[in-house]
Design an enzyme around this catalytic site. Structure first.
Site, PDB file in Angstrom:
ATOM      1  CE  LYS A   1      -3.843  -2.520   2.027  1.00 26.96           C
ATOM      2  NZ  LYS A   1      -4.455  -2.769   2.828  1.00 26.96           N
TER       3      LYS A   1
ATOM      4  CD  GLN B   1      -3.666  -4.406   6.166  1.00 28.99           C
ATOM      5  OE1 GLN B   1      -2.746  -4.158   5.631  1.00 28.99           O
ATOM      6  NE2 GLN B   1      -4.103  -6.005   5.822  1.00 28.99           N
TER       7      GLN B   1
ATOM      8  CG  ASP C   1      -9.874  -0.542   4.167  1.00 28.75           C
ATOM      9  OD1 ASP C   1      -9.857  -0.659   3.239  1.00 28.75           O
ATOM     10  OD2 ASP C   1      -8.764  -0.636   5.072  1.00 28.75           O
TER      11      ASP C   1
END
Ligand code: NAD
Length: 284
Positions: free
Chosen positions: A52, A96, A119
């Site tokens: 990422k 994460q 997200d």
């Protein structure tokens, strides 16, 4: 023989477009920024976070990594999220997953400002997706849809079957397909006659997390097969949820693993971060 939809190629095109738009924002003095939080030392999470960060550098975003120890407390993590929610230079925040067992994932997801929730895991964003009114689409399902669009595959009225009902992939995947007028069936671990249902699918999405789970006898001749799974096979080699060797000759289109949905997910994260930067700077 199936046409292979390359996530590498499709994501490269998406990233190219993001890079251009990022340059335009920078010309206006806006530098899109993504904060990535990682707690503990899970090796798979480390790989995802590094990818990422690399993707951010590639499209011209600022990225900040917050690597916290495995013994980080809930309060410390929530404190960091509050700080990032208020930090002007940061447009997107992602934590994460999975988190170490002592941390409450739900509370962490809820703490991220919905406007920075790139997200699209926050309940208010999930609700927005349900009613078709959203800023951000969940990255993996959005990546799958982008792959279909790249080949102009129209799913209107088609039988689309999603195997898997997770909040991250299966459920939102089904919703995005419904938004595009497909007739959608969601299968899961308690589904009866999985093979019968799958073998009627015009479009089959596998998001199970079991290596080579979908075999040729589960796939209709000419079906579009999209493989979300990221697993290791018996030799430790990366593989999907679809038994590519046996399914590919039957499918009309298929996505590979690696180089399929994985790179799309990251490209969609970049797309959401760009959008977050625009929204936060009143650019539509
Ligand atoms: P999950 O474990 O949360 O969900 C798996 C789903 O599969 C569950 O809903 C379960 O009901 C279903 N399932 C399990 N066994 C089954 C069976 N025998 N028959 C039918 N259904 C069954 O996993 P997830 O987070 O949704 O991820 C699924 C896979 O996708 C994993 O391999 C994961 O690594 C991968 N993944 C890939 C990306 C990407 O970017 N490509 C992103 C997220 C997840």
């Amino acid at each position: 023989m199936a046409k292979i939809i390359s996530g590498k190629e499709v994501s490269a095109a998406v990233r190219e477009q993001i890079r251009k738009e990022c340059d335009e924002l920078k010309a206006k003095g806006i530098a899109p920024g993504l904060a990535v939080i990682i707690v503990g030392d899970d090796p798979a999470s480390r790989v995802y976070v590094n990818n990422k960060k690399k993707a951010c550098a590639d499209v011209g975003f600022v990225s900040e990594e917050y690597a916290l120890g495995a013994d980080t407390t809930q309060e410390e993590l929530l404190g960091l999220i509050r700080e990032l929610n208020n930090k002007k230079e940061i447009n997107g925040i992602l934590c994460q997953l999975p988190l170490p067992a002592h941390l409450d994932e739900k509370a962490v997801i809820n703490a991220i400002s919905p406007l920075k929730d790139v997200d699209a895991f926050h309940p208010s964003n999930v609700g927005g997706i349900m009613i078709g009114d959203y800023n951000f689409l969940p990255c993996t399902p959005a990546g799958v849809m982008e792959m279909l669009h790249s080949e102009n595959i129209d799913i209107t009225g088609k039988n689309c079957v999603v195997i898997g009902r997770s909040n991250i992939v299966g459920k939102p995947m089904a919703m995005l397909m419904l938004h595009e007028n497909a007739t959608v069936t969601i299968c899961h671990s308690r589904t009866q006659d999985l093979k019968g249902i799958c073998s009627k699918a015009d479009v089959l999405v596998a998001a199970v997390g079991r290596p080579k789970f979908v075999t040729a006898d589960m796939v209709k001749e000419g079906a579009v097969v999209l493989d979300v799974g990221i697993n290791r096979d018996e030799n430790g080699k990366l593989c999907g949820d679809v038994d590519f060797e046996s399914v590919e000759p039957k499918a009309s289109y298929i996505t590979p693993v690696p180089g399929g949905v994985g790179p799309m997910t990251i490209a969609m994260l970049m797309k959401n971060t760009l959008k977050a930067a625009k929204i936060q700077n009143d650019i539509r």
